[in-house]
Design a protein around this motif. Structure first.
Motif, mmCIF file in Angstrom:
data_model
loop_
_atom_site.group_PDB
_atom_site.id
_atom_site.type_symbol
_atom_site.label_atom_id
_atom_site.label_comp_id
_atom_site.label_asym_id
_atom_site.label_seq_id
_atom_site.Cartn_x
_atom_site.Cartn_y
_atom_site.Cartn_z
ATOM 1 N N LEU A 106 -18.254 8.252 5.898
ATOM 2 C CA LEU A 106 -17.508 9.066 4.931
ATOM 3 C C LEU A 106 -16.442 8.237 4.220
ATOM 4 C CD1 LEU A 106 -17.168 12.528 6.721
ATOM 5 C CD2 LEU A 106 -18.713 11.868 4.874
ATOM 6 N N LYS A 107 -15.849 7.284 4.943
ATOM 7 C CA LYS A 107 -14.850 6.434 4.280
ATOM 8 C C LYS A 107 -15.501 5.599 3.177
ATOM 9 C CE LYS A 107 -11.472 6.612 7.849
ATOM 10 N NZ LYS A 107 -10.323 6.069 8.499
ATOM 11 N N LEU A 110 -15.967 7.925 0.318
ATOM 12 C CA LEU A 110 -14.720 8.346 -0.345
ATOM 13 C C LEU A 110 -13.984 7.195 -1.024
ATOM 14 C CD1 LEU A 110 -13.286 10.813 2.345
ATOM 15 C CD2 LEU A 110 -14.269 11.400 0.117
ATOM 16 N N LYS A 112 -12.321 4.901 -3.338
ATOM 17 C CA LYS A 112 -11.979 5.260 -4.740
ATOM 18 C C LYS A 112 -12.783 4.463 -5.764
ATOM 19 C CE LYS A 112 -7.528 7.499 -4.713
ATOM 20 N NZ LYS A 112 -6.521 7.259 -3.690
ATOM 21 N N ARG A 117 -17.380 9.634 -5.230
ATOM 22 C CA ARG A 117 -16.595 10.805 -5.628
ATOM 23 C C ARG A 117 -16.888 11.200 -7.071
ATOM 24 N NH1 ARG A 117 -10.430 10.424 -3.829
ATOM 25 N NH2 ARG A 117 -10.582 9.031 -2.064
ATOM 26 N N ALA A 120 -14.578 16.275 -7.185
ATOM 27 C CA ALA A 120 -14.612 17.514 -6.401
ATOM 28 C C ALA A 120 -14.311 17.209 -4.932
ATOM 29 C CB ALA A 120 -15.994 18.147 -6.516
ATOM 30 N N LEU A 121 -13.981 18.245 -4.184
ATOM 31 C CA LEU A 121 -13.830 18.072 -2.736
ATOM 32 C C LEU A 121 -15.226 17.955 -2.120
ATOM 33 C CD1 LEU A 121 -11.375 18.425 -0.574
ATOM 34 C CD2 LEU A 121 -12.598 20.521 -0.018
ATOM 35 N N LEU A 122 -15.378 17.075 -1.165
ATOM 36 C CA LEU A 122 -16.645 16.991 -0.438
ATOM 37 C C LEU A 122 -16.574 17.929 0.759
ATOM 38 C CD1 LEU A 122 -16.695 14.296 -2.097
ATOM 39 C CD2 LEU A 122 -17.896 13.293 -0.165
ATOM 40 N N ALA A 143 -18.067 19.878 9.450
ATOM 41 C CA ALA A 143 -18.120 18.428 9.690
ATOM 42 C C ALA A 143 -17.218 17.555 8.841
ATOM 43 C CB ALA A 143 -19.556 17.940 9.519
ATOM 44 N N MET A 144 -16.538 18.118 7.866
ATOM 45 C CA MET A 144 -15.800 17.180 6.992
ATOM 46 C C MET A 144 -14.311 17.482 6.917
ATOM 47 S SD MET A 144 -16.909 15.117 3.873
ATOM 48 C CE MET A 144 -15.761 13.887 3.281
ATOM 49 N N ASN A 145 -13.963 18.646 6.396
ATOM 50 C CA ASN A 145 -12.545 18.951 6.164
ATOM 51 C C ASN A 145 -11.937 19.552 7.426
ATOM 52 O OD1 ASN A 145 -12.108 18.436 3.116
ATOM 53 N ND2 ASN A 145 -14.081 19.497 3.270
HETATM 54 N N1 COD Z 1 -13.297 15.328 -0.405
HETATM 55 C C1 COD Z 1 -12.831 14.477 -1.357
HETATM 56 N N2 COD Z 1 -11.918 13.523 -1.105
HETATM 57 C C2 COD Z 1 -11.426 13.444 0.147
HETATM 58 C C3 COD Z 1 -11.854 14.286 1.187
HETATM 59 C C4 COD Z 1 -12.819 15.264 0.859
HETATM 60 N N3 COD Z 1 -13.307 16.125 1.764
HETATM 61 N N4 COD Z 1 -11.204 13.947 2.333
HETATM 62 C C5 COD Z 1 -10.378 12.917 2.006
HETATM 63 N N5 COD Z 1 -10.528 12.631 0.705
HETATM 64 C C6 COD Z 1 -9.838 11.567 -0.054
HETATM 65 C C7 COD Z 1 -8.331 11.767 -0.022
HETATM 66 O O1 COD Z 1 -7.918 12.518 -1.128
HETATM 67 C C8 COD Z 1 -7.825 10.332 -0.099
HETATM 68 O O2 COD Z 1 -7.791 9.891 -1.429
HETATM 69 C C9 COD Z 1 -8.910 9.540 0.623
HETATM 70 O O3 COD Z 1 -10.085 10.326 0.595
HETATM 71 C C10 COD Z 1 -8.533 9.241 2.056
HETATM 72 O O4 COD Z 1 -8.071 10.467 2.617
HETATM 73 P P1 COD Z 1 -7.593 10.610 4.118
HETATM 74 O O5 COD Z 1 -6.689 9.467 4.440
HETATM 75 O O6 COD Z 1 -7.111 11.998 4.344
HETATM 76 O O7 COD Z 1 -8.956 10.527 4.846
HETATM 77 P P2 COD Z 1 -9.525 9.522 5.899
HETATM 78 O O8 COD Z 1 -10.174 8.385 5.199
HETATM 79 O O9 COD Z 1 -8.532 9.246 6.956
HETATM 80 O O10 COD Z 1 -10.644 10.481 6.540
HETATM 81 C C11 COD Z 1 -11.548 11.207 5.782
HETATM 82 C C12 COD Z 1 -12.547 11.797 6.781
HETATM 83 C C13 COD Z 1 -13.603 12.580 6.048
HETATM 84 C C14 COD Z 1 -13.185 10.624 7.496
HETATM 85 C C15 COD Z 1 -11.740 12.700 7.743
HETATM 86 O O11 COD Z 1 -11.348 13.831 7.068
HETATM 87 C C16 COD Z 1 -12.507 13.051 8.979
HETATM 88 O O12 COD Z 1 -12.484 12.308 9.948
HETATM 89 N N6 COD Z 1 -13.178 14.238 8.979
HETATM 90 C C17 COD Z 1 -13.884 14.734 10.118
HETATM 91 C C18 COD Z 1 -15.162 13.993 10.304
HETATM 92 C C19 COD Z 1 -15.701 14.275 11.684
HETATM 93 O O13 COD Z 1 -15.222 13.737 12.669
HETATM 94 N N7 COD Z 1 -16.680 15.139 11.762
HETATM 95 C C20 COD Z 1 -17.163 15.504 13.030
HETATM 96 C C21 COD Z 1 -18.301 16.415 12.992
HETATM 97 S S1 COD Z 1 -19.841 15.614 12.664
#
Ligand code: COD
Length: 298
Positions: A106-107, A110, A112, A117, A120-122, A143-145
């Motif tokens: 996911l990193k 995401l 930039k 991206r 939109a929110l994923l 699984a994401m947010n």
């Molecule tokens: N949609 C769009 N942009 C996003 C999203 C999203 N859902 N989440 C973060 N971003 C962007 C932010 O705006 C920022 O610019 C950048 O991404 C980094 O944001 P952080 O620092 O909040 O996010 P990270 O990199 O630390 O982590 C993002 C993950 C998606 C990896 C994190 O939210 C996470 O670990 N989610 C849970 C995943 C998981 O463990 N799932 C388990 C079930 S399978």
């Protein structure tokens, strides 16, 4: 609207075959699902990962790799970045997670500059078929947010209804669930639910019918909602469940699969391409159906 998850396979087969980039592909279950999807003519795989292991697994499961592109990148982070790059450059249209942690993939998605991206929110959308409910049931976001706020919940709903629109339901019913049906200012999820429901009532959010707060029994059972004196178009006939956070959604997701005998298909929406992000515990069939879902809505 489709009635069964198998209908996804029919829709996917009717589309131009889509290329699927698999990040860290050396995972026996994922490769089996990819093999099935390729045999059904749903997708053409590009396998990114440890080539020696990919070939070893293919040998074990009888997967003929002739004609299939393999990109040898043993490091999981680098394989994820490469799979994302393939999508970004138009060389594949679906992204799938293999043997790599969700966070690493996911990193990469995401990122930039190099990610997928589109502003939109994923978010994660799962579809369930179970004997105990009269139609397919959507659950989001498992699984994401992690802890979505009000605006993020609205985006999560929009991603889920997009899936339903694409599968033939122009006005899905959405229940925002929690522990109770009444608004309790000490329970933030009930405040979110009431606000979002009113935004839907006032047509600030369209393309769906939203009601909440609802508890899960009232959302899925007409009888339970009647006993509780709830008047609602959504109660007992819900299409999409929005959970208060990742924990609630994930517990519901795994309960449906492991205790409720359900079959599921899931995808991450909101990026420039659908992302198949199955978890290790998912059945092979669910992994295959998730690929079919991604291909069907693409
Ligand atoms: N949609 C769009 N942009 C996003 C999203 C999203 N859902 N989440 C973060 N971003 C962007 C932010 O705006 C920022 O610019 C950048 O991404 C980094 O944001 P952080 O620092 O909040 O996010 P990270 O990199 O630390 O982590 C993002 C993950 C998606 C990896 C994190 O939210 C996470 O670990 N989610 C849970 C995943 C998981 O463990 N799932 C388990 C079930 S399978």
């Amino acid at each position: 609207m489709i009635k069964k998850l198998n209908d996804l396979v029919k829709i996917a087969k009717g589309k131009t075959t889509r290329r699927i980039a698999v990040a860290a592909a050396a995972d026996p279950d994922v490769m089996e699902a990819i093999q099935n999807a390729a045999q059904e003519g749903i997708t053409e795989p590009v396998l990114v990962g440890n080539e020696t292991k990919i070939r070893e697994i293919a040998g074990n499961i009888g997967f003929d790799l002739s004609g299939i592109e393999i990109i040898n990148i043993p490091d999981k982070h680098d394989a994820s970045v490469e799979a994302v790059r393939l999508i970004k450059e138009g060389k594949a249209e679906i992204l799938m997670k293999g043997l790599v942690s969700t966070g690493i993939l996911l990193k990469a998605v995401l990122d930039k500059e190099h990610g997928l991206r589109k502003g939109a929110l994923l978010s994660h959308v799962a579809l369930f078929e179970t004997l105990y409910y009269h139609k397919l049931l959507g659950v989001t976001d498992a699984a994401m947010n992690v802890n979505p706020d009000l605006l993020e919940k609205i985006s999560i709903i929009k991603n889920a209804i997009e899936v339903f629109h694409k599968l033939g339901n122009p006005n899905p019913k959405v229940a925002i669930v929690g522990s109770v049906e009444t608004i309790n200012p000490k329970m933030e999820a009930t405040m979110h639910a009431a606000t979002i429901s009113m935004m839907n009532y006032r047509k600030q959010i369209t393309g769906c019918i939203i009601d909440g707060p609802l508890a899960i029994d009232g959302a899925v059972s007409k009888r339970a909602s009647e006993i509780k004196n709830i008047t609602s178009e959504v109660a007992g006939d819900v299409d999409i469940i929005l959970a208060p956070n990742i924990d609630g959604a994930n517990i519901l997701y795994k309960s449906l699969n492991f205790l409720g005998g359900a079959t599921s298909a899931a995808v991450i929406m909101g990026a420039t391409a659908p992302i198949v992000l199955t978890s290790r515990g998912d059945a092979e069939r669910s992994k295959f159906l998730s690929i079919a879902l991604a291909a069907a809505i693409n």
